[in-house]
Design a protein around this motif. Structure first.
Motif, PDB file in Angstrom:
ATOM      1  N   ARG A 116       2.237 -16.938  21.662  1.00 58.15           N
ATOM      2  CA  ARG A 116       1.138 -16.088  21.384  1.00 58.15           C
ATOM      3  C   ARG A 116      -0.043 -16.675  20.746  1.00 58.15           C
TER       4      ARG A 116
ATOM      5  N   GLN B  62      -2.918  -7.128  22.749  1.00 52.11           N
ATOM      6  CA  GLN B  62      -3.669  -8.006  22.102  1.00 52.11           C
ATOM      7  C   GLN B  62      -3.010  -8.774  21.078  1.00 52.11           C
ATOM      8  N   LEU B  63      -1.935  -8.314  20.536  1.00 53.44           N
ATOM      9  CA  LEU B  63      -1.016  -9.207  19.793  1.00 53.44           C
ATOM     10  C   LEU B  63      -0.430 -10.404  20.578  1.00 53.44           C
ATOM     11  N   GLY B  64      -0.288 -10.240  22.266  1.00 53.91           N
ATOM     12  CA  GLY B  64       0.218 -11.333  22.550  1.00 53.91           C
ATOM     13  C   GLY B  64       1.577 -11.400  22.878  1.00 53.91           C
TER      14      GLY B  64
ATOM     15  N   GLN C  30      -7.090 -15.298  15.367  1.00 55.82           N
ATOM     16  CA  GLN C  30      -7.211 -13.961  15.737  1.00 55.82           C
ATOM     17  C   GLN C  30      -6.036 -13.240  15.929  1.00 55.82           C
ATOM     18  N   ARG C  31      -4.922 -13.987  16.504  1.00 50.17           N
ATOM     19  CA  ARG C  31      -3.725 -13.027  16.484  1.00 50.17           C
ATOM     20  C   ARG C  31      -3.351 -12.714  15.113  1.00 50.17           C
TER      21      ARG C  31
ATOM     22  N   ARG D 164      -5.230  -9.907  13.850  1.00 52.44           N
ATOM     23  CA  ARG D 164      -4.772  -8.661  14.414  1.00 52.44           C
ATOM     24  C   ARG D 164      -3.599  -7.855  13.811  1.00 52.44           C
ATOM     25  N   ASP D 165      -2.674  -8.830  13.369  1.00 51.56           N
ATOM     26  CA  ASP D 165      -1.702  -8.417  12.653  1.00 51.56           C
ATOM     27  C   ASP D 165      -1.904  -8.046  11.398  1.00 51.56           C
TER      28      ASP D 165
END
Lengths: 476, 269
Positions: A20, A127-129, A255-256, A259-260
């Motif tokens: 991710r 979005q979190l992959g 970015q990941r 988002r978390d």
């Protein structure tokens, strides 16, 4: 209102924790105990499949990147995932290693019905992959069973539960090898086959766990699920599959993580002002970066903008192999109230928030309120209580607005005090004699005095030591 | 060349002395002669005001007291940051200030002072932030000015005479002086909408608070300044340190009850 459970399963989590962090699908496989556990899509296209030995996989795909499994990262990811899902439901339960269940019956209306909820949930997970399977059913155990056989099941009627469960293959349940052998020996291939048999007989032959699982799935036995409690701090770690040489790759991975963080903050109704980012390198010490905002926010984009500025200004000293994002102080941040009349107003912080923030940097002792005390001695007629605590206020006119912490002795000439020149006594004396009961008694004659430069002072003559004058305040 | 000049003059950050005064929200100072000179009729709200004074004890705090007394009775807070001495609570209360709305902040280091001022201005929690920042360069002051605008907060900076020469982004700069006769003079060094420096004489020692309506109807918000003129003037209720003996209170004729409790209180004092 009946409960409705959604089960989420992340079968590729061992790979996802590495995957991710980068934009495109890597040629990669995760190794656990000398066997391939999970392989990426591109690796599978080369003929690599789970269960192979590493050497065999390498012969099929020479460029294949093999990484060791990181169970700690997986559990960390699952926990952060649960944190983030708190924005969709107040009841999220983790089921290690790869599963989560959340109760959505209570919250689906908030998201505009089941379709709206599923849409937003899918977008969040995307979005979190991550790669996931999902199932919705009236009981948590049933949702998990449907999820395990591939997911994509969604039904809400409790009456349909038994019929739907009957079609599931027996391997969806958690079975011991002995139970599997016994079931295939008996010719029981689906859950329906088991459900047709009397529960007591089934339990005696195959152990109670099997019939208990069935009863939980049918909702005939209580099935308590522990509620996930988020930690009040954020710690996110992301390993990169390949070392990143430029800031663009680092920013994508960041970015990941942001988002978390944003998902956790949304769930907690909190915000951060400062986060700590550490860039890990192969053979250098980690690069620390402190990302700060002007005000509390839970918007990951704003932090990303700050990070972009910082990374573009300072070049990477070495390729980056991983990122750690930490936020220690998550402070409550409620949604800003919208006012009909005053547009464009910034959300006002409560005074508690302001004092918290000031106290966090200056120390609690530096922040206080101001209050009066019923005492005639000037230095004891005031105190510093906690803010907003003091309602009792005694007003004393003819007192200066500035008080000196300690009376300051003045020079004298001809029995009159001096302060930048001769002082002119304009008002007084006001005799204050008090405090015999606690040994701090005073006996003073106070005057208002005017100095040559125009300033007005509050001076006193100590009656115990005649001829000695002191400055005690300014009429500011 | 002229094009470039016009371009520059169109820049919104440039304010020209000849341009029309900007209408700004303001809080009445409590001194009629000063209100008349200031654009908006008072201390600018959501902006920085610098009060420059050479000595201590010339009424520099007294200048703000009527406005602060009014602000403290509204819903928001008043922050005092890094005061040089003890702000004396009984005297503040005598000026009509509600002490339960005061936040006293005493940072240890100078950098913390500027940070705390900026946070307090920006938070929007405080109606006024009064601070003694010491040395502050133009960029720091610019930050404070922006923070005051963001937080809709009146920022008052007390500065020394040496800082008067330094350019400052503050909306209003005043210098307070007092001669040996005890007459206070206020110079408007910088004031939007006013051309050139001006001076006026103030009677700071006359307690004007008494005449000011300091208690507000519970609904605040817009038009508060207008209401200041129309609301009936009610004196602040100041409780004396030495209450009158009970025997005197007992002499109030019982038959005249029921009286409006507040009016009775006023008469007794």
């Amino acid at each position: 209102m009946s409960l409705l459970w959604q089960a989420l399963r992340f079968p590729e989590l061992p790979l996802d924790v590495f995957r991710r962090g980068c934009d495109d699908e890597p040629l990669m496989a995760v190794v656990d105990a000398q066997r391939l556990l999970t392989v990426s899509r591109t690796a599978a296209a080369d003929g690599v499949s789970p269960g192979m030995r590493p050497a065999q996989a390498r012969s099929l795909s020479p460029d294949l990147q093999l990484v060791q499994r990181r169970p700690d990262l997986e559990q960390d990811s699952l926990r952060r995932l649960a944190d983030g899902l708190l924005q969709f439901s107040g009841w999220v339960s983790r089921q290690p290693p790869f599963e989560l269940v959340l109760e959505i019956g209570g919250s689906q209306r908030l998201f505009g019905g089941m379709a709206g909820l599923q849409q937003q949930l899918n977008r969040h997970l995307q979005q979190l992959g991550l790669h996931w399977q999902s199932a919705v059913a009236p009981t948590a155990a049933a949702a998990c069973l449907f999820c395990r056989v591939g997911g994509d099941t969604l039904f809400t009627e409790r009456e349909a539960l038994a019929a739907r469960l009957a079609a599931l293959p027996i391997h969806a349940m958690e079975l011991t090898p002995a139970q599997t052998r016994a079931l295939s020996g008996l010719g029981l291939l689906t859950l329906g086959d088991c459900l047709r048999l009397p529960a007591a007989e089934l339990g005696r032959r195959l152990g109670d766990t099997l019939s208990e699982q069935l009863q939980r799935a049918l909702g005939e036995r209580p099935d308590p699920r522990p509620n996930h409690r988020p930690r009040p701090v954020f710690h996110g770690e992301l390993a990169l599959p390949a070392a990143a040489h430029d800031s663009a790759a680092v920013l994508f991975a960041l970015q990941r993580l942001l988002r978390d963080l944003q998902a956790l903050l949304t769930g907690l109704q909190a915000g951060v002002q400062r986060v700590r980012l550490r860039l890990l390198h192969e053979d250098h010490a980690a690069t620390p970066l402190l990302l700060g905002l002007q005000g509390l926010s839970r918007d990951g984009e704003r932090l990303l903008v700050v990070a972009r500025e910082r990374l573009q200004r300072t070049p990477l000293k070495a390729p980056v192999t991983g990122l750690i994002l930490e936020a220690r102080h998550l402070l409550p941040l409620t949604a800003s109230p919208t006012d009909l009349l005053r547009h464009g107003q910034t959300a006002r912080m409560s005074w508690q928030q302001l004092t918290e923030r000031l106290g966090a940097r200056l120390g609690e002792a530096a922040i206080s309120g101001l209050g009066t005390v019923a005492d005639h001695r000037p230095e004891r007629a005031w105190h510093m209580p906690a803010p907003a605590s003091d309602r009792q206020q005694t007003a004393s006119p003819h007192r200066p607005l500035w008080l000196l912490p300690e009376p300051q002795q003045l020079a004298c000439r001809n029995g009159l005090p001096e302060h930048h020149g001769q002082l002119q006594l304009c008002q007084g004396p006001e005799r204050i004699e008090s405090g015999w009961w606690d040994g701090q008694d005073i006996s003073r004659d106070y005057y208002q005095a005017r100095a040559a430069d125009g300033s007005r002072l509050w001076v006193f003559q100590d009656r115990r030591q005649p001829g000695r004058w002191f400055l005690h305040g300014y009429f500011g | 060349m002229t094009d470039a000049l016009h371009e520059l003059l169109r820049e919104p950050r440039i304010w020209r002395a000849t341009s029309a005064p900007v209408t700004t929200a303001a809080t009445a100072t409590g001194f009629a002669e000063l209100d008349a000179r200031l654009p908006g009729g008072g201390w600018p709200q959501a902006a920085l005001t610098e009060v420059i004074h050479a000595q201590q004890g010339i009424g520099e705090l007294q200048l703000l007291m009527p406005a602060l007394a009014r602000l403290s009775r509204a819903s928001r807070w008043i922050a005092l940051i890094a005061p040089p001495h003890i702000p004396y609570a009984p005297a503040l209360a005598a000026c009509g200030i509600d002490l339960s709305r005061i936040l006293l902040v005493r940072p240890q280091r100078h950098v913390d002072t500027l940070w705390a001022v900026e946070q307090a201005l920006r938070a929007g929690t405080c109606a006024a932030v009064i601070c003694w920042p010491g040395q502050a360069d133009a960029s720091a002051l610019r930050r404070l000015q922006l923070a005051a605008e963001t937080g809709d907060c009146a920022g008052f900076l007390f500065r020394s005479e040496t800082d008067a020469a330094q350019p400052s982004p503050a909306t209003l700069r005043v210098r307070l002086r007092r001669d040996t006769e005890g007459v206070s003079q206020l110079d408007l060094i910088k004031c939007r909408g006013n051309v050139g420096p001006q001076s006026l004489q103030l009677k700071l020692d006359t307690p004007r608070v008494q005449a000011l309506p300091v208690s507000w109807p519970p609904h605040g918000g817009r038009g508060r300044e207008r209401m200041a003129e129309t609301a009936p003037a009610r004196p602040a209720i100041v409780r004396p340190l030495y209450p009158k003996p009970r025997s005197e209170q007992a002499r109030v004729p019982q038959l005249q009850l029921p009286l409006d409790g507040e009016r009775q209180l006023d008469r007794m004092h």
